[in-house]
Design a protein around this motif. Sequence first.
Motif, short mmCIF file in Angstrom:
data_model
loop_
_atom_site.label_atom_id
_atom_site.label_comp_id
_atom_site.label_asym_id
_atom_site.label_seq_id
_atom_site.Cartn_x
_atom_site.Cartn_y
_atom_site.Cartn_z
N LEU A 45 21.13 68.65 -16.00
CA LEU A 45 20.06 69.64 -15.95
C LEU A 45 20.65 71.04 -16.10
O LEU A 45 20.16 71.85 -16.88
N PHE A 79 22.00 74.10 -6.73
CA PHE A 79 20.81 74.47 -7.48
C PHE A 79 19.84 75.26 -6.61
O PHE A 79 19.33 76.30 -7.00
N VAL A 80 19.61 74.72 -5.40
CA VAL A 80 18.67 75.37 -4.48
C VAL A 80 19.17 76.78 -4.18
O VAL A 80 18.42 77.76 -4.26
N ILE A 126 22.70 69.34 -5.62
CA ILE A 126 21.34 69.80 -5.32
C ILE A 126 21.41 71.12 -4.55
O ILE A 126 20.68 72.06 -4.85
N GLU A 127 22.34 71.20 -3.61
CA GLU A 127 22.48 72.40 -2.79
C GLU A 127 22.83 73.62 -3.65
O GLU A 127 22.29 74.69 -3.46
N GLN A 153 17.31 61.78 -8.55
CA GLN A 153 18.02 63.02 -8.22
C GLN A 153 17.17 64.26 -8.45
O GLN A 153 17.16 65.18 -7.65
N LEU A 167 15.87 67.14 -5.80
CA LEU A 167 16.02 68.59 -6.01
C LEU A 167 14.68 69.29 -5.81
O LEU A 167 14.59 70.29 -5.09
N TYR A 203 21.15 78.71 -5.92
CA TYR A 203 21.05 79.58 -7.09
C TYR A 203 19.62 80.07 -7.29
O TYR A 203 19.37 81.27 -7.47
N LEU A 204 18.66 79.15 -7.24
CA LEU A 204 17.27 79.54 -7.50
C LEU A 204 16.72 80.44 -6.40
O LEU A 204 15.83 81.26 -6.64
N PRO A 230 26.27 63.16 -13.60
CA PRO A 230 25.11 63.25 -12.73
C PRO A 230 23.98 64.08 -13.34
O PRO A 230 24.24 65.06 -14.04
N LYS A 231 22.76 63.67 -13.05
CA LYS A 231 21.60 64.33 -13.67
C LYS A 231 21.53 65.80 -13.32
O LYS A 231 21.07 66.61 -14.13
N ILE A 232 21.97 66.13 -12.12
CA ILE A 232 21.93 67.54 -11.71
C ILE A 232 22.82 68.36 -12.65
O ILE A 232 22.45 69.45 -13.08
N ILE A 265 14.50 64.94 -16.41
CA ILE A 265 15.25 66.15 -16.73
C ILE A 265 14.40 67.08 -17.59
O ILE A 265 14.39 68.30 -17.41
N LEU A 287 12.89 72.37 -3.47
CA LEU A 287 12.47 73.62 -4.12
C LEU A 287 11.00 73.93 -3.84
O LEU A 287 10.46 74.91 -4.35
N ASP A 338 26.31 59.54 -10.26
CA ASP A 338 25.37 60.34 -9.49
C ASP A 338 25.70 60.28 -8.00
O ASP A 338 25.67 61.26 -7.30
#
Lengths: 273, 283
Positions: free
Chosen positions: B258, B276-277, B273-274, A238, A242, B279-280, B253-255, A258, A246, B213
């Motif tokens: 994190l 996160f992307v 994932i979306e 995962q 990500l 946000y960043l 889930p790992k996301i 992580i 990025l 996940d």
Amino acid sequence: MIKVENVSFTYPSGVNALKSVSIEISDGEFVAIMGENGAGKTTLVKQFNGLLKPGEGDVYVDGRNTRDLSVAELSKDVGLVFQNADHQLFCETVEDEIAFGLRNFGFSNRVNKKRVKWALTLLDLQEYRKISPFMLSGGERKRVALASVLAWKPRVIILDEPTVGQDQSQKERLLQFVRQLNTQGNTVILVTHDIEFVAECDPRVVLMSHGRIVADGPAKKILTNPKLIKKTSLILPQITQLFFKLADLGFPKDVISICEAKKLINDFVARRS
Amino acid sequence: MWRVEKMVSPIIEIDGLSYTYPGAKKQSLSNVTLSIDKGDFVTLTGTSGCGKTTLCRCLNGLIPHFYGGEIKGDVVVSNLNVRDHAISELAQQVGFVFQNPENQLFALSVEREIVFGLENLALPPDEIRERLEWALKTIGIEALRERSPYEISGGQQQRVAIASVLAMKPEILILDEPTSSLDPQAAKNLFQVISKLNKTLGLTIILVEHRLDLLSTLTDRVIIMDGGSLRIEGNPREVFSSMSAKLMGIGIPKIVRLYQELESPPEKLLFSIEDFVGYLKRI
């Protein structure tokens, strides 16, 4: 420690499970053997303790050809914990199950007792000491199977799909003591397709597909290669998924854990604000 | 085409359920009260030994009819109190898919496997044929019909197990860790099949899983059990954002993990994932 030279193996059913496989695993290494179901992972590790002998080629453990040794002799050094605990368990109580192997290797009663206690504690099984392994849940039975092998302290420990049926807290504990076994100098070999588990422990990854080894290298390199991952029916970790997205923000792509991810993102956020 | 009528009314009602296996000292379930609506996709999770499988066994009558033991409280499934109805009768309402397909499959061909349950219901041959074709098609395993269930892959075996249960046209499908022996790609595909059954047929799904996940975007409701009781429940976003889920040893889930471990996380949970992307890129 383990040397496999051009080994091919065909089951009596005609399934050609290994096709000229060569690999060397040194003393004290931490290796994850990964690949799709039916890739030949389990067949390969069964060669390491002599449960299966090569059809062609040779397997050496500490320089000794496995053809010349019995499973009992090899098991003292190479402990294999089966994928399906039910194939391994048969005693009436958890305690007996763990003591069985020890007795067979001829340890004294005193050592025997100590080791059983040690293994029960290590795998958090004390409360089940006196009950039948078959009364336990799937995840718990797996821990009993693991305890019974760890108890005789083989130098090489092979875990076949250790995380199947385990919840997160047990996985974390498993991760910890797999690392611990490894830092104490044991060779640890995992057979698994739990890519998220492997991503957190960063071992050497050997990728198998259709009876062959298709890649061999550090986890960070193998697990972030989309072509290899797809070929072997795995999914990118995962965190890697990500970081692929990025990349245009200047992040590296080869991130799997992580811990790494956290550091990179924290730095990025700090720079931006 | 057959479709479970979708309306919001509870299809499963559990009230004050406690259960102890024969000979066990400890209760495996203690005072569980839960209601599940028709058409819900529920993921049931928790540490091993928390009572997930036991709860599922109560829903199709394996408990108490097969396992015996001591049961208190009520379990009503499709208006049937499981205490008063035989397993065979409940099996027409509740399909059950086990962790290890090998324990479930026994026939010489996939087709035989699927029609076995139907023949036992003494359905007319035309109806059997029709349901067989429908189940094969819905699960996408028409090509496997002549194969032996023992020579196909684990992922295919699980699909056959689901098809054979689906052919009974249950209203509820319970799957107990169906992906535990599958490789990740096969697991992902199986979750998609399950999600499709939920969305297109309105089947109520109860899925016992550790692999959250892959599920967080498919399921409506997550229930976390601990020590025989229900501890946390809600939609995946709510459940995974509660720190207690982590403390309970759930594989969030790992996301999400994190997100939780960031030094200065944004207020709103980054769930995918979306997220996160997005946000960043914004900051």
